[in-house]
Design a protein around this motif. Structure first.
Motif, PDB file in Angstrom:
ATOM      1  N   SER A 170       0.828  -1.211   0.000  1.00 54.63           N
ATOM      2  CA  SER A 170       0.000   0.000   0.000  1.00 54.63           C
ATOM      3  C   SER A 170       0.863   1.262   0.000  1.00 54.63           C
ATOM      4  N   THR A 171       1.934   1.267   0.768  1.00 56.35           N
ATOM      5  CA  THR A 171       2.803   2.445   0.790  1.00 56.35           C
ATOM      6  C   THR A 171       3.498   2.639  -0.546  1.00 56.35           C
ATOM      7  N   ASN A 172       3.956   1.561  -1.140  1.00 52.06           N
ATOM      8  CA  ASN A 172       4.608   1.674  -2.447  1.00 52.06           C
ATOM      9  C   ASN A 172       3.638   2.187  -3.512  1.00 52.06           C
ATOM     10  N   ASP A 173       2.396   1.706  -3.484  1.00 53.59           N
ATOM     11  CA  ASP A 173       1.389   2.209  -4.437  1.00 53.59           C
ATOM     12  C   ASP A 173       1.146   3.704  -4.247  1.00 53.59           C
ATOM     13  N   PHE A 174       1.006   4.108  -2.974  1.00 54.17           N
ATOM     14  CA  PHE A 174       0.775   5.521  -2.681  1.00 54.17           C
ATOM     15  C   PHE A 174       1.965   6.377  -3.126  1.00 54.17           C
ATOM     16  N   LEU A 175       3.170   5.909  -2.810  1.00 55.06           N
ATOM     17  CA  LEU A 175       4.357   6.686  -3.177  1.00 55.06           C
ATOM     18  C   LEU A 175       4.514   6.773  -4.696  1.00 55.06           C
ATOM     19  N   TYR A 176       4.184   5.725  -5.396  1.00 56.26           N
ATOM     20  CA  TYR A 176       4.281   5.744  -6.858  1.00 56.26           C
ATOM     21  C   TYR A 176       3.317   6.783  -7.442  1.00 56.26           C
ATOM     22  N   ARG A 177       2.050   6.741  -6.979  1.00 60.11           N
ATOM     23  CA  ARG A 177       1.068   7.707  -7.482  1.00 60.11           C
ATOM     24  C   ARG A 177       1.442   9.140  -7.101  1.00 60.11           C
ATOM     25  N   ARG A 201       2.377  21.046  -4.901  1.00 65.06           N
ATOM     26  CA  ARG A 201       3.736  20.497  -4.898  1.00 65.06           C
ATOM     27  C   ARG A 201       4.258  20.360  -3.474  1.00 65.06           C
ATOM     28  N   GLU A 202       4.041  21.377  -2.653  1.00 68.40           N
ATOM     29  CA  GLU A 202       4.484  21.329  -1.256  1.00 68.40           C
ATOM     30  C   GLU A 202       3.730  20.245  -0.486  1.00 68.40           C
ATOM     31  N   LEU A 203       2.432  20.178  -0.729  1.00 67.57           N
ATOM     32  CA  LEU A 203       1.618  19.158  -0.050  1.00 67.57           C
ATOM     33  C   LEU A 203       2.052  17.750  -0.445  1.00 67.57           C
ATOM     34  N   LEU A 204       2.277  17.517  -1.722  1.00 67.62           N
ATOM     35  CA  LEU A 204       2.716  16.197  -2.167  1.00 67.62           C
ATOM     36  C   LEU A 204       4.089  15.845  -1.589  1.00 67.62           C
ATOM     37  N   SER A 205       4.981  16.826  -1.508  1.00 66.64           N
ATOM     38  CA  SER A 205       6.298  16.573  -0.904  1.00 66.64           C
ATOM     39  C   SER A 205       6.152  16.171   0.559  1.00 66.64           C
ATOM     40  N   LYS A 206       5.282  16.892   1.296  1.00 68.45           N
ATOM     41  CA  LYS A 206       5.061  16.564   2.711  1.00 68.45           C
ATOM     42  C   LYS A 206       4.385  15.195   2.847  1.00 68.45           C
ATOM     43  N   LEU A 207       3.417  14.916   1.981  1.00 69.31           N
ATOM     44  CA  LEU A 207       2.738  13.615   2.036  1.00 69.31           C
ATOM     45  C   LEU A 207       3.711  12.465   1.786  1.00 69.31           C
ATOM     46  N   ILE A 208       4.621  12.641   0.864  1.00 73.43           N
ATOM     47  CA  ILE A 208       5.616  11.594   0.587  1.00 73.43           C
ATOM     48  C   ILE A 208       6.524  11.406   1.797  1.00 73.43           C
ATOM     49  N   VAL A 264       5.784  12.125   4.963  1.00 71.73           N
ATOM     50  CA  VAL A 264       4.979  11.509   6.032  1.00 71.73           C
ATOM     51  C   VAL A 264       4.745  10.027   5.741  1.00 71.73           C
ATOM     52  N   ALA A 265       4.452   9.678   4.495  1.00 74.24           N
ATOM     53  CA  ALA A 265       4.212   8.266   4.141  1.00 74.24           C
ATOM     54  C   ALA A 265       5.461   7.424   4.403  1.00 74.24           C
ATOM     55  N   LYS A 266       6.632   7.982   4.078  1.00 70.85           N
ATOM     56  CA  LYS A 266       7.868   7.244   4.329  1.00 70.85           C
ATOM     57  C   LYS A 266       8.123   7.060   5.822  1.00 70.85           C
ATOM     58  N   SER A 267       7.886   8.108   6.607  1.00 66.99           N
ATOM     59  CA  SER A 267       8.110   7.983   8.052  1.00 66.99           C
ATOM     60  C   SER A 267       7.073   7.051   8.690  1.00 66.99           C
ATOM     61  N   LYS A 274       5.606   4.579   7.160  1.00 62.11           N
ATOM     62  CA  LYS A 274       5.991   3.226   6.736  1.00 62.11           C
ATOM     63  C   LYS A 274       7.098   2.681   7.631  1.00 62.11           C
ATOM     64  N   ASP A 275       8.072   3.520   7.948  1.00 61.93           N
ATOM     65  CA  ASP A 275       9.164   3.091   8.822  1.00 61.93           C
ATOM     66  C   ASP A 275       8.659   2.774  10.229  1.00 61.93           C
ATOM     67  N   PHE A 276       7.831   3.679  10.781  1.00 63.04           N
ATOM     68  CA  PHE A 276       7.321   3.471  12.138  1.00 63.04           C
ATOM     69  C   PHE A 276       6.428   2.238  12.207  1.00 63.04           C
ATOM     70  N   LEU A 277       5.462   2.145  11.312  1.00 61.02           N
ATOM     71  CA  LEU A 277       4.553   0.985  11.323  1.00 61.02           C
ATOM     72  C   LEU A 277       5.300  -0.313  11.007  1.00 61.02           C
ATOM     73  N   GLY A 278       6.279  -0.215  10.112  1.00 58.29           N
ATOM     74  CA  GLY A 278       7.097  -1.399   9.820  1.00 58.29           C
ATOM     75  C   GLY A 278       7.846  -1.877  11.046  1.00 58.29           C
ATOM     76  N   ASN A 279       8.379  -0.941  11.833  1.00 61.37           N
ATOM     77  CA  ASN A 279       9.075  -1.320  13.073  1.00 61.37           C
ATOM     78  C   ASN A 279       8.114  -1.923  14.091  1.00 61.37           C
TER      79      ASN A 279
END
Length: 160
Positions: free
Chosen positions: A37-44, A66-73, A75-78, A80-85
């Motif tokens: 799900s995170t990879n799909d979101f990050l790709y889109r 552009r700023e919102l998408l940068s922040k969303l990416i 946040v999604a990465k962080s 993903k890291d937190f939930l993955g841990n």
């Protein structure tokens, strides 16, 4: 409502083993689902971000997007890291709980249950051996007895 799946309530180690196994399987599945799900979101989001960056004369809404998408990416990465841990911790806890439960069940409980079954089997064999031996009545022996009785009746009738 009655459960169709019997839960192991006879000893705690069996419960530990099966619950740990359930946690382990859940954790692995959740990690896979999180990755997808995170990879799909990050790709889109990356495609949308590159589309917005490609605009030669961006308008204020384009800049905000552009700023919102940068922040969303970010946040999604962080996330993903937190939930993955967190899921890795749950998976590890499930693995060790299952390992502990299966180990204790195999070393402490199962030998006692095996010995009890062997003793019950030995007791039943002794009880069966101690039973008085009675002749078994089977169909051929009944038929043979009936023929013998008929022939003795005939010979008795012939004598008279």
């Amino acid at each position: 409502m009655e459960s169709r799946v019997p839960l192991p309530t006879d000893n705690i180690y069996k419960f530990y083993a099966l619950f740990g196994l359930l946690l382990f399987i859940f954790g692995i599945g959740a990690i896979i689902a999180l990755q997808r799900s995170t990879n799909d979101f990050l790709y889109r989001s990356a495609l949308d971000l590159e589309t917005v960056k490609a605009i030669a004369q961006p308008t204020p809404p384009d800049i905000a997007k552009r700023e919102l998408l940068s922040k969303l990416i970010t946040v999604a990465k962080s996330d993903k890291d937190f939930l993955g841990n967190c899921l890795a911790a749950i998976t590890a806890a499930g693995f060790w709980l299952a390992f502990y439960g299966f180990y204790k069940w195999h070393k402490n409980i199962q030998p006692i249950q095996d010995e009890m079954l062997e003793l019950q089997l030995e007791k039943l064999r002794r009880e069966v051996a101690a039973l008085p031996q009675e002749p078994s009545l089977t169909a051929p022996s009944l038929a043979g007895e009936g023929q013998a009785k008929d022939s003795s009746d005939r010979s008795h009738a012939e004598d008279t």
